[in-house]
Design a protein around this motif. Sequence first.
Motif, PDB file in Angstrom:
ATOM      1  N   LEU A 294       0.827  -1.208   0.000  1.00  8.55           N
ATOM      2  CA  LEU A 294       0.000   0.000   0.000  1.00  8.55           C
ATOM      3  C   LEU A 294       0.863   1.260   0.000  1.00  8.55           C
ATOM      4  O   LEU A 294       0.479   2.293  -0.542  1.00  8.55           O
ATOM      5  CB  LEU A 294      -0.936  -0.009   1.213  1.00  8.55           C
ATOM      6  CG  LEU A 294      -2.013  -1.099   1.170  1.00  8.55           C
ATOM      7  CD1 LEU A 294      -2.713  -1.212   2.514  1.00  8.55           C
ATOM      8  CD2 LEU A 294      -3.016  -0.827   0.059  1.00  8.55           C
ATOM      9  N   ALA A 295       2.032   1.161   0.620  1.00  3.40           N
ATOM     10  CA  ALA A 295       2.908   2.337   0.672  1.00  3.40           C
ATOM     11  C   ALA A 295       3.546   2.632  -0.676  1.00  3.40           C
ATOM     12  O   ALA A 295       3.794   3.786  -1.010  1.00  3.40           O
ATOM     13  CB  ALA A 295       3.999   2.133   1.730  1.00  3.40           C
ATOM     14  N   CYS A 296       3.800   1.578  -1.456  1.00  2.00           N
ATOM     15  CA  CYS A 296       4.515   1.832  -2.717  1.00  2.00           C
ATOM     16  C   CYS A 296       3.678   1.518  -3.957  1.00  2.00           C
ATOM     17  O   CYS A 296       3.964   2.016  -5.031  1.00  2.00           O
ATOM     18  CB  CYS A 296       5.830   1.055  -2.761  1.00  2.00           C
ATOM     19  SG  CYS A 296       5.634  -0.713  -2.975  1.00  2.00           S
ATOM     20  N   GLY A 297       2.664   0.668  -3.813  1.00  2.00           N
ATOM     21  CA  GLY A 297       1.740   0.449  -4.924  1.00  2.00           C
ATOM     22  C   GLY A 297       2.186  -0.549  -5.967  1.00  2.00           C
ATOM     23  O   GLY A 297       1.631  -0.580  -7.061  1.00  2.00           O
ATOM     24  N   ASP A 298       3.159  -1.378  -5.636  1.00  2.00           N
ATOM     25  CA  ASP A 298       3.654  -2.323  -6.643  1.00  2.00           C
ATOM     26  C   ASP A 298       4.112  -3.603  -5.925  1.00  2.00           C
ATOM     27  O   ASP A 298       4.795  -3.535  -4.905  1.00  2.00           O
ATOM     28  CB  ASP A 298       4.833  -1.706  -7.403  1.00  2.00           C
ATOM     29  CG  ASP A 298       5.394  -2.653  -8.450  1.00  2.00           C
ATOM     30  OD1 ASP A 298       4.877  -2.647  -9.576  1.00  2.00           O
ATOM     31  OD2 ASP A 298       6.334  -3.403  -8.115  1.00  2.00           O
ATOM     32  N   ASP A 299       3.733  -4.743  -6.496  1.00  2.00           N
ATOM     33  CA  ASP A 299       4.042  -6.022  -5.851  1.00  2.00           C
ATOM     34  C   ASP A 299       5.542  -6.222  -5.626  1.00  2.00           C
ATOM     35  O   ASP A 299       5.997  -6.542  -4.536  1.00  2.00           O
ATOM     36  CB  ASP A 299       3.527  -7.186  -6.707  1.00  2.00           C
ATOM     37  CG  ASP A 299       2.009  -7.302  -6.636  1.00  2.00           C
ATOM     38  OD1 ASP A 299       1.378  -6.329  -6.199  1.00  2.00           O
ATOM     39  OD2 ASP A 299       1.485  -8.358  -7.017  1.00  2.00           O
ATOM     40  N   ARG A 300       6.292  -6.046  -6.712  1.00  2.00           N
ATOM     41  CA  ARG A 300       7.731  -6.340  -6.617  1.00  2.00           C
ATOM     42  C   ARG A 300       8.439  -5.332  -5.731  1.00  2.00           C
ATOM     43  O   ARG A 300       9.322  -5.690  -4.947  1.00  2.00           O
ATOM     44  CB  ARG A 300       8.363  -6.362  -8.014  1.00  2.00           C
ATOM     45  CG  ARG A 300       7.921  -7.574  -8.818  1.00  2.00           C
ATOM     46  CD  ARG A 300       8.599  -7.621 -10.152  1.00  2.00           C
ATOM     47  NE  ARG A 300      10.050  -7.710 -10.029  1.00  2.00           N
ATOM     48  CZ  ARG A 300      10.879  -7.712 -11.055  1.00  2.00           C
ATOM     49  NH1 ARG A 300      10.414  -7.618 -12.266  1.00  2.00           N
ATOM     50  NH2 ARG A 300      12.177  -7.805 -10.864  1.00  2.00           N
ATOM     51  N   ASP A 301       8.045  -4.074  -5.874  1.00  2.00           N
ATOM     52  CA  ASP A 301       8.651  -3.069  -5.001  1.00  2.00           C
ATOM     53  C   ASP A 301       8.325  -3.361  -3.540  1.00  2.00           C
ATOM     54  O   ASP A 301       9.145  -3.136  -2.650  1.00  2.00           O
ATOM     55  CB  ASP A 301       8.138  -1.667  -5.373  1.00  2.00           C
ATOM     56  CG  ASP A 301       8.801  -1.139  -6.630  1.00  2.00           C
ATOM     57  OD1 ASP A 301       9.817  -1.718  -7.036  1.00  2.00           O
ATOM     58  OD2 ASP A 301       8.291  -0.166  -7.204  1.00  2.00           O
ATOM     59  N   ALA A 302       7.119  -3.840  -3.318  1.00  2.72           N
ATOM     60  CA  ALA A 302       6.704  -4.130  -1.944  1.00  2.72           C
ATOM     61  C   ALA A 302       7.568  -5.236  -1.349  1.00  2.72           C
ATOM     62  O   ALA A 302       7.995  -5.155  -0.195  1.00  2.72           O
ATOM     63  CB  ALA A 302       5.230  -4.522  -1.917  1.00  2.72           C
ATOM     64  N   GLU A 303       7.827  -6.262  -2.129  1.00  2.00           N
ATOM     65  CA  GLU A 303       8.664  -7.360  -1.629  1.00  2.00           C
ATOM     66  C   GLU A 303      10.072  -6.868  -1.327  1.00  2.00           C
ATOM     67  O   GLU A 303      10.672  -7.227  -0.319  1.00  2.00           O
ATOM     68  CB  GLU A 303       8.699  -8.491  -2.661  1.00  2.00           C
ATOM     69  CG  GLU A 303       7.408  -9.271  -2.705  1.00  2.00           C
ATOM     70  CD  GLU A 303       7.440 -10.369  -3.763  1.00  2.00           C
ATOM     71  OE1 GLU A 303       8.503 -10.579  -4.362  1.00  2.00           O
ATOM     72  OE2 GLU A 303       6.389 -10.998  -3.971  1.00  2.00           O
ATOM     73  N   ASP A 304      10.580  -6.035  -2.218  1.00  2.00           N
ATOM     74  CA  ASP A 304      11.925  -5.497  -2.017  1.00  2.00           C
ATOM     75  C   ASP A 304      11.970  -4.589  -0.793  1.00  2.00           C
ATOM     76  O   ASP A 304      12.897  -4.620   0.007  1.00  2.00           O
ATOM     77  CB  ASP A 304      12.350  -4.730  -3.272  1.00  2.00           C
ATOM     78  CG  ASP A 304      13.775  -4.229  -3.158  1.00  2.00           C
ATOM     79  OD1 ASP A 304      14.670  -5.066  -2.998  1.00  2.00           O
ATOM     80  OD2 ASP A 304      13.980  -3.003  -3.209  1.00  2.00           O
ATOM     81  N   LEU A 305      10.896  -3.783  -0.676  1.00  2.00           N
ATOM     82  CA  LEU A 305      10.789  -2.862   0.458  1.00  2.00           C
ATOM     83  C   LEU A 305      10.778  -3.643   1.768  1.00  2.00           C
ATOM     84  O   LEU A 305      11.475  -3.299   2.729  1.00  2.00           O
ATOM     85  CB  LEU A 305       9.487  -2.078   0.303  1.00  2.00           C
ATOM     86  CG  LEU A 305       9.313  -0.722   0.954  1.00  2.00           C
ATOM     87  CD1 LEU A 305      10.445   0.200   0.608  1.00  2.00           C
ATOM     88  CD2 LEU A 305       7.981  -0.119   0.498  1.00  2.00           C
ATOM     89  N   LEU A 306       9.996  -4.703   1.803  1.00  2.00           N
ATOM     90  CA  LEU A 306       9.890  -5.505   3.020  1.00  2.00           C
ATOM     91  C   LEU A 306      11.218  -6.170   3.337  1.00  2.00           C
ATOM     92  O   LEU A 306      11.665  -6.172   4.485  1.00  2.00           O
ATOM     93  CB  LEU A 306       8.789  -6.562   2.846  1.00  2.00           C
ATOM     94  CG  LEU A 306       8.640  -7.532   4.021  1.00  2.00           C
ATOM     95  CD1 LEU A 306       8.329  -6.797   5.322  1.00  2.00           C
ATOM     96  CD2 LEU A 306       7.541  -8.562   3.727  1.00  2.00           C
ATOM     97  N   GLN A 307      11.857  -6.721   2.317  1.00  2.00           N
ATOM     98  CA  GLN A 307      13.138  -7.393   2.572  1.00  2.00           C
ATOM     99  C   GLN A 307      14.170  -6.399   3.096  1.00  2.00           C
ATOM    100  O   GLN A 307      14.915  -6.691   4.028  1.00  2.00           O
ATOM    101  CB  GLN A 307      13.646  -8.086   1.307  1.00  2.00           C
ATOM    102  CG  GLN A 307      14.957  -8.834   1.571  1.00  2.00           C
ATOM    103  CD  GLN A 307      15.306  -9.851   0.487  1.00  2.00           C
ATOM    104  OE1 GLN A 307      14.439 -10.291  -0.247  1.00  2.00           O
ATOM    105  NE2 GLN A 307      16.567 -10.213   0.412  1.00  2.00           N
TER     106      GLN A 307
END
Lengths: 277, 171
Positions: free
Chosen positions: B26-39
């Motif tokens: 929700l913060a970044c709006g993109d699946d792959r970015d979200a995974e990278d963000l979380l990692q």
Amino acid sequence: MLEDDLRQIMADETARLRAAPDLVDRVIRSSRRRRTVRTRYVAVVAAAAVVGITIPTGLTLASGPAAVSGPAAAVVSPDTTGSAVPQPFEPPPLPTPSPTLDFGDLGDGKAFGRVKVGYLPDGLQWSHRSSDWGDAYTTSWNYDGDKNGFYCVQIFVQEGQAAQRSREAVQSYRDKSDGEEATIGDRTGYLVTQWVGEDGGKGTPTMFLDMGPERMAEIMFSPVFVKDLGTREAVERELKKIAEGLTATDGDPGTTSEAPAADGGDEGKDAEAPAGG
Amino acid sequence: MIGPDDDGFAAFVAARGTSLLRVAYLACGDDRDAEDLLQTALERTYRKWDRVRHDNPEPYVRRIIVNTAISRARRRAILRILPTHTPPELPVRETDVDLRHVLMDALRALPPRQRAVVVLRYWEDLGETQTAEILGCSAGTVKSQASKALTKLRSALGAESVEGLIRNVHA
């Protein structure tokens, strides 16, 4: 209520998402690998120093093996007969981010990564915030040095392939005739007002500074700081002065030419007040 | 691969990983970015686990996620992809999915800090003070940013009331 409906939409939208089963493994592996790579790099640099080998600039700036440029290097080691035999040099994937992904305590914040800030406007202090992604890094300054405060001046430095992306951004602005070319001492820059998501502001005046083939810097003013500076002329003047004073510290010949302080008297003024404040 | 010292961290990720991934999305709006963000956020947390684990680590991770998302957006990585300069065009609202996309696009098109406020306030159900702490601003700023964000969401969706449209979706 809209708020409740938003909650529902967000719940629907994210319901399909699940953390990957190997997430923990990836996180731990990656964290350990970063430490190892960093240790390897220190060892390689130390070994190179011992045998008197210069690591090509490209190696220290590239974000990975694909980005490596510059002359081929070789590590010389003695063979069983005692004569020197060139060994292929395996470049480490450099630069790596700092282990904490920030630079820690930078003091006045003026020296960070592989650059040094020679001038900042009066009244600014280092924000105590920085980020280090390896081939891109940043820090900022504000009025009170509060880590949680808003920034006034922020500098991003991009190296290797990241620098190329920055050049593409400049070209994109050029193509749209958005912004203007700038001369920064013997270097070139591009002045443009970017929209970078600053809420309620009129954009973020930014000076893209070309610091050589492998490095670009972006000097940005927050809309809040722009208001305080008052006029467009003052904004442009201060951006240029910061750009003039921004130099490399890693010996990259394309980026270390120390530009004279703007107006000839800012070095002393700056020295009196940490981070220009 | 995981030693005894990592057990607590692994348990935390197992328990909260999905929830945090959703915040990242929700913060970044993109699946792959979200995974990278979380990692990225978890790596930072892991490195400080000895210190963080004694408190509740989740707010710590959430803070990294949100602020990293804002920082990355400011670096244009996201803003170059998303049509943030102009409100998204209104698609033909033929299906429920279309409508949801309209609202999600409008959410993505918000300035990153406003988007973060919406996520923290209305997804994470954090109060204004808690949200302000995470974003490093005042509660008043959170309030005004939330108000502006909701106004923009309404505006992006056009003249019809969002409430009415969404009720239609769930009807």
